[in-house]
Design a protein around this motif. Structure first.
Motif, PDB file in Angstrom:
ATOM      1  N   HIS A  30       0.779  -1.281   0.222  1.00 11.22           N
ATOM      2  CA  HIS A  30      -0.048  -0.099   0.013  1.00 11.22           C
ATOM      3  C   HIS A  30       0.873   1.368   0.045  1.00 11.22           C
ATOM      4  CE1 HIS A  30      -3.659   2.442   0.773  1.00 11.22           C
ATOM      5  NE2 HIS A  30      -3.089   2.901   1.531  1.00 11.22           N
ATOM      6  N   GLU A  31       1.749   1.473   0.789  1.00 13.48           N
ATOM      7  CA  GLU A  31       2.740   2.336   0.894  1.00 13.48           C
ATOM      8  C   GLU A  31       3.444   2.541  -0.406  1.00 13.48           C
ATOM      9  OE1 GLU A  31       3.329   4.682   3.283  1.00 13.48           O
ATOM     10  OE2 GLU A  31       1.619   3.770   4.169  1.00 13.48           O
ATOM     11  N   ARG A  32       3.939   1.324  -0.854  1.00 17.11           N
ATOM     12  CA  ARG A  32       4.642   1.454  -2.281  1.00 17.11           C
ATOM     13  C   ARG A  32       3.925   2.025  -3.383  1.00 17.11           C
ATOM     14  NH1 ARG A  32       8.118  -3.384  -1.002  1.00 17.11           N
ATOM     15  NH2 ARG A  32       7.099  -4.634  -2.866  1.00 17.11           N
ATOM     16  N   THR A  33       2.550   1.829  -3.325  1.00 15.16           N
ATOM     17  CA  THR A  33       1.688   2.171  -4.574  1.00 15.16           C
ATOM     18  C   THR A  33       0.863   3.089  -4.234  1.00 15.16           C
ATOM     19  OG1 THR A  33       0.073   0.431  -3.789  1.00 15.16           O
ATOM     20  CG2 THR A  33       1.475  -0.247  -5.165  1.00 15.16           C
ATOM     21  N   LEU A  34       0.954   3.692  -3.248  1.00 12.69           N
ATOM     22  CA  LEU A  34       0.077   5.133  -2.912  1.00 12.69           C
ATOM     23  C   LEU A  34      -0.118   6.014  -3.886  1.00 12.69           C
ATOM     24  CD1 LEU A  34       0.782   6.195   0.625  1.00 12.69           C
ATOM     25  CD2 LEU A  34      -1.441   5.786  -0.295  1.00 12.69           C
TER      26      LEU A  34
END
Ligand SMILES: CC(C)(COP(=O)(O)OP(=O)(O)OC[C@H]1O[C@@H](n2cnc3c(N)ncnc32)[C@H](O)[C@@H]1OP(=O)(O)O)[C@@H](O)C(=O)NCCC(=O)NCCS
Length: 430
Positions: free
Chosen positions: A200-204
């Motif tokens: 989730h953090e990487r694709t925000l």
């Protein structure tokens, strides 16, 4: 993102406090490190959403996500359960993704009013206090996800992102996309929760309308923090180099013994298109499964293009992320744009925050917004402005519905500037 004060310690809104006190109710800022106060507050939230009584373990699970929020409650001293609030809310400032960056968004959550105190204006006091707090703190917009679509327009919120529920007749699914070069593997649910958070953090920034998540969000998807009786499994996709690129939590209900299992994807996140397709394929080709359902997915899921018969994948759409612009220049200047435009906007806002006539000059992807006394080209309320801000709703469609007025040319020009390549998407409920 600009630095904002620690919202947890901002003083309580005096207007709401006084209005509630007149009704014999006490508006309180809850010290969220106090376990007993938080436990009573958590029970009130669960009751407000018509849920079952929280177990001690569930109460404990609530503590982390509330530790960084501003937590408020309204108490009725005349109640036999006077330590349990009759109304609840929590809020924090989240960097919401917008084209080219982020917009600080005063995120409002866990809004409940006890059934014994409903429709006496308690929620109105809480919501209006949240907006005043946000505005006073210099936060340019507020956001929330809504249990019902009719509650928040009166406070100036507009639906800004949509979600789709996809239902697929898996028995007719024939894979039509390239085979993924990596592998799908089962993994421990605790590990899956960690991977969801990392992905989730990487694709925000891939989508606009997203906000950062927190561990309990992912643990809930894996039935580790809620729905604990469900049998939930997790798989990940690793690429040819062994790097995890996607993860999915799912459960199978229905009647798998006779081949009529119903597979529900509880959460699916992928860092790239190959991983996304591989996890969909795993679900669609699962033995003993007749239907696959996925909730809270993007409206522009590539799914129909992954199978040979696009008609087997049916989606139904719903509003999801609601946005409320409080500061028009700061919000419009926070994002980038797809085309140039020069438009004078008349924005009406009964609460005053966004009200005004604004000259919007967009060039080379950036907007400059100043108050103007010119005749407006386009008139709309803060609800519609908030709805179109992320590019998820169309100004010409709102014009057709009579929700936006003005020159068709100016509306089309502004609409072209607001476009985004992929549909805005908020993947969590808060
Ligand atoms: C939704 C909820 C918070 C409203 O609380 P409340 O104190 O009854 O609301 P208020 O009395 O302050 O109502 C304010 C206005 O909202 C309207 N309203 C309240 N709840 C509404 C609903 N569910 N649907 C449509 N309108 C609603 C009221 O009619 C009133 O309208 P007005 O503009 O004429 O004044 C409460 O019913 C509740 O806790 N529901 C269950 C949990 C939930 O859904 N929470 C929202 C989470 S996103």
């Amino acid at each position: 993102m600009a630095e904002f004060p620690d919202v947890r310690t901002l003083p309580l809104d005096e207007t709401a406090r006084a209005a509630l006190a007149e009704r014999g109710l006490e508006y309180r800022l809850i010290e969220n490190e106090r376990a007993a106060a938080m436990e009573a507050w958590s029970h009130a939230v669960r009751r407000g959403f018509a849920g079952s009584e929280l177990t001690a373990e569930e109460v404990a699970d609530w503590r982390e996500p509330m530790s960084w929020r501003r937590v408020t409650g309204v108490y009725d001293p005349a109640s036999p359960q006077a330590d349990r609030p009759i109304a609840t809310a929590s809020s924090w400032v989240a960097p919401m993704t917008v084209p080219g960056g982020t917009l600080p968004s005063w995120s409002i959550s866990t809004v409940t009013v006890a059934a014994t105190h409903r429709r006496r204006g308690v929620a109105r006091q809480l919501l209006e206090a949240e907006l005043r707090d946000a505005h006073a703190a210099g936060v340019p917009a507020a956001g929330l996800t809504a249990s019902e679509a009719t509650i928040y327009g009166r406070y100036g919120f507009g639906p800004a992102t949509k979600i789709a529920t996809w239902k697929v007749d898996a028995r007719r699914a024939r894979w039509a996309a390239p085979a993924a070069p990596g592998r799908v593997q089962y993994l421990d649910r605790e590990d899956a929760a960690l991977l969801m958070g990392q992905l989730h953090e990487r694709t925000l920034s891939d989508r606009v309308g997203e906000i950062p998540g927190w561990p309990r969000r992912w643990r809930g998807r894996l039935a580790l923090a809620e729905d604990k009786n469900e049998v939930v499994r997790a798989v990940r996709y690793v690429d040819e180099t062994g790097e995890p690129r996607g993860v999915m939590a799912y459960q199978i209900d229905g009647d798998p013994d006779s081949g009529r299992g119903e597979l529900t994807i509880r959460y699916l996140i992928a860092e790239d298109d190959v991983a996304l397709a591989a996890l969909w394929r795993f679900a669609l080709e699962h033995d003993l499964v007749a239907t696959v359902t996925a909730h809270m997915r993007p409206v522009d899921e590539p799914l129909p293009w992954l199978v040979d018969d696009a008609r087997i994948a049916v989606s139904s759409l719903k509003d999801h992320g609601w946005l409320r612009i409080l500061d028009v220049p700061a919000s419009l200047e926070a994002r980038t744009y797809a085309a140039d435009a020069s438009v004078t906007l008349r924005v009406t806002d009964p609460h005053g925050y966004a009200d005004g006539t604004w000259r919007v000059d967009i060039a080379d992807g950036r907007a400059r917004v100043v108050a103007s006394e010119d005749q407006p080209d386009v008139a709309l309320s803060v609800i519609e402005l908030s709805a179109v801000y992320l590019g998820g709703f169309s100004l010409p469609v709102l014009r057709a519905a009579g929700r936006v007025t003005g020159s068709a040319e100016a509306i089309d020009t502004l609409d072209a500037a607001l476009r985004v390549p992929r549909a805005p998407f908020l993947s969590i409920v808060y």
